[in-house]
Structures are given as structure tokens and as C-alpha cells.
Design a protein around this motif. Structure first.
Motif, short mmCIF file in Angstrom:
data_model
loop_
_atom_site.label_atom_id
_atom_site.label_comp_id
_atom_site.label_asym_id
_atom_site.label_seq_id
_atom_site.Cartn_x
_atom_site.Cartn_y
_atom_site.Cartn_z
N TRP A 187 0.79 -1.16 0.14
CA TRP A 187 -0.19 0.02 -0.23
C TRP A 187 0.81 1.15 0.13
O TRP A 187 0.74 2.15 -0.65
N PRO A 218 -13.13 9.28 -5.66
CA PRO A 218 -12.16 8.75 -6.69
C PRO A 218 -12.03 10.03 -7.43
O PRO A 218 -12.84 10.98 -7.68
N ALA A 262 -6.69 5.15 -7.38
CA ALA A 262 -7.61 4.00 -6.92
C ALA A 262 -6.91 2.97 -6.49
O ALA A 262 -7.30 2.30 -5.53
N GLU A 263 -5.80 2.69 -6.95
CA GLU A 263 -5.05 1.30 -6.63
C GLU A 263 -4.45 1.53 -5.08
O GLU A 263 -4.50 0.74 -4.10
N TYR A 264 -3.99 2.82 -4.85
CA TYR A 264 -3.66 3.16 -3.54
C TYR A 264 -4.71 2.98 -2.56
O TYR A 264 -4.72 2.58 -1.44
N LEU A 265 -6.07 3.46 -3.04
CA LEU A 265 -7.08 3.22 -1.97
C LEU A 265 -7.55 2.06 -1.75
O LEU A 265 -7.99 1.83 -0.65
N ARG A 266 -7.47 1.26 -2.82
CA ARG A 266 -7.93 -0.13 -2.61
C ARG A 266 -6.94 -0.84 -1.71
O ARG A 266 -7.71 -1.77 -0.72
N LEU A 267 -5.74 -0.68 -1.45
CA LEU A 267 -4.83 -1.28 -0.78
C LEU A 267 -4.65 -0.56 0.63
O LEU A 267 -4.12 -1.16 1.65
N CYS A 268 -5.26 0.92 0.74
CA CYS A 268 -4.50 1.51 2.07
C CYS A 268 -5.31 1.07 3.26
O CYS A 268 -6.64 0.84 3.30
N GLN A 309 -10.97 5.95 5.22
CA GLN A 309 -11.02 7.17 4.53
C GLN A 309 -12.08 7.71 4.77
O GLN A 309 -13.49 7.23 5.08
#
Length: 305
Positions: A141, A172, A200-206, A210
């Protein structure tokens, strides 16, 4: 010790810069330090706290003494020029308010220095850097976060402070972002699909929850991500890739401008995207060499055929 009257005058001037001119906090901090140092020097130099009356009587000789002492403290010509500019701006305001002649201060010449052109990265170097950052952290992440931030700098031309200033409510990412830059100036910035996908990929893994009012980009413990952390990420990547020390986060913004211009972008449009008040600033960002300019001229000018 700075006199209370001088200290109050400095604070009043800073308040005006903030309220009427929309000066950024970093700029105000630099102004305050520069002018406070100047006033402190004059107190020692003159042997007494400098009230407003004494400040109106500063001579060219006094100014030379201040500059000599400041330069002796290992301050380079560029920093000296900035300090002098801060003092002149303060004196312009103070002289209008107090009704004295500021010629001695305003006529003091700034030291000459060679203006360094920014050094953008080549396209392949910028791509390699993102590839390197993607595998740098042992936390997926964190790697995704760092790639997302740097993609916003290179793909959208954001300042690091602007990218890190994004909130949860901005995700997004839309096709265009409204960015409030230096001096409160707002601009509209198109967001590339690659930047949307990276965020989007960062938010998926973070792993951190949020919320609309929380920082979009988080540090390890969940607080706001700092610019220093991204600078360190760039430093580690450039060492691995053998890139020069000029390969900083800000160089990605330089690269955005240069690569757009290389692809045929209009300088005025790039100025708007970067949020520059002056076209000359944009020209400095887009480090275009003379050979390329001549090539464009020879192809485009009606007399070149």
C-alpha cells in the motif's frame, strides 16, 4: 532586541500580506525571518533597539554592513537577494505608512547570481523512477501510495503541497481537479486515466479508514503524509537508478511541463495548467534548448520554407 514598535510594524505588514495579497504561509514565514533578522542586526549595529524613527534613518552604509555580515554567514547570493527583496517590500510599506523616504534601502543593489534552470527528467527516466518506486517498499500500500503521488506530480503538474493537500472527498479522482495553488489562485487541471488508476489502486490497498475531511494520502501511522517522506522515496530511487541529485519530487512537475511542450503543447496553456502568474516562470520550467526552438521555427515559420 527588536523594539516593540518595529515588531508590531512587522506583524501588521505580514497580516496585510496575508489578507490583501494572499501570500502563502511559506512565503510569510520567509518574510518574517528575513525582516526580523534584519531588524535584529540593526539593533546590534546601531547599539540600540531600532524604533520606527531610527529605522527611517538607515543609510546605504548600514545596508552594506548588513549585507556583508549576512554573506559572511555562508548565505549565497540567491538567498541574499531574497532577503533583500523581503526587506525592501517591508520598507516600501513602512515608508508609506510612516511618511519617510526609503531610498537608502530601496536603492541597495541585489547581488548577482546565475539563475539555475530546472532540470526535468527524460521520459524514460521518469518511467523508470515510477517502476522503481513501485517495488521499493515492503508494504504494497505504501508503494502504491508513493506511485500515486509521483504520478500526480508528473501527470498533472501538481506541486507536492497540492498533491498532499488532497482530501478524501477528492476521491475517486474526477476527470478534472480544481486546485487552489499559491496565493489562493485556483486552476483547473485535467487528470490522466493513469493518475486516476494509480490513486484508485492506492485507496484499494490503504489500510486506513478514509473520510471526506481526512488527508487522501496517509503516513504509516495514518496521519497526513509529509513532503519529506516523498523526497526520501525519490532519493532512494534515484540512487538505485544512478539519477542525479536534481531528480526530486519537484523535478517531476518540471518534467510534466517540458514533456507537454515537447509533445507540441502551447506554452500559455501549460502556464495555466501549472498555475504560474508569469509566463517567464513557465519558460524556465520548460527547459527548452535552442536547437529545439530553431527546429520548431524552421518547420513553422512561413519564411523558413
Amino acid at each position: 532586541m527588536i523594539s516593540p514598535a518595529a515588531r508590531d510594524a512587522l506583524q501588521n505588514w505580514l497580516s496585510q500580506q496575508r489578507a490583501l495579497k494572499g501570500a502563502a504561509e511559506n512565503t510569510l514565514t520567509a518574510y518574517q525571518g528575513d525582516v526580523a533578522d534584519f531588524l535584529a542586526f540593526m539593533t546590534v549595529h546601531k547599539g540600540d533597539a531600532q524604533g520606527l524613527g531610527a529605522l527611517s534613518k538607515i543609510t546605504i552604509s548600514d545596508m552594506r554592513s548588513w549585507m556583508a555580515q549576512t554573506r559572511a554567514g555562508d548565505v549565497g547570493p540567491r538567498s541574499m537577494a531574497r532577503k533583500l527583496s523581503s526587506v525592501k517590500a517591508f520598507y516600501r510599506w513602512l515608508s508609506e505608512r510612516e511618511g519617510f523616504e526609503p531610498t537608502a534601502v530601496l536603492s541597495t543593489r541585489s547581488p548577482k547570481f546565475t539563475k539555475k534552470l530546472p532540470r526535468p527528467l527524460a521520459v524514460d527516466a521518469a518511467k523508470a523512477l515510477l517502476d522503481c518506486v513501485e517495488i521499493q517498499s515492503d508494504r504494497p500500500w505504501v508503494s502504491a501510495r508513493d506511485v500515486a503521488v509521483l504520478t500526480l506530480l508528473w501527470g498533472c503538474g501538481l506541486r507536492i503541497s497540492e498533491a498532499l493537500g488532497l482530501r478524501g472527498a477528492d476521491a475517486p479522482l474526477p476527470e478534472v481537479l480544481r486546485i487552489v495553488g499559491k496565493g489562493g489562485k485556483e486552476r483547473v487541471v485535467p487528470v490522466l486515466p493513469a493518475a486516476q488508476a494509480a490513486v484508485a489502486e492506492y485507496l484499494r490497498l490503504c489500510p486506513h479508514m478514509q473520510s471526506d475531511d481526512a488527508p487522501l494520502f496517509r503516513g504509516i501511522r495514518g496521519g497526513a503524509l509529509g513532503a519529506r517522506a516523498i523526497a526520501q522515496v525519490m532519493a532512494d530511487a534515484r540512487m538505485q537508478l544512478g539519477l542525479p541529485a536534481t531528480a526530486t519530487p519537484h523535478a517531476m512537475r518540471h518534467s510534466f511541463a517540458t514533456h507537454l511542450l515537447d509533445a507540441g503543447g502551447d506554452l500559455r496553456a501549460i502556464q495555466e495548467l501549472l498555475g504560474h502568474a508569469s509566463l517567464s516562470t513557465t519558460q524556465a520550467y520548460t527547459a527548452v534548448d535552442t536547437a529545439r526552438l530553431m527546429d520548431v521555427y524552421n518547420k513553422a515559420h512561413p519564411k523558413a520554407g
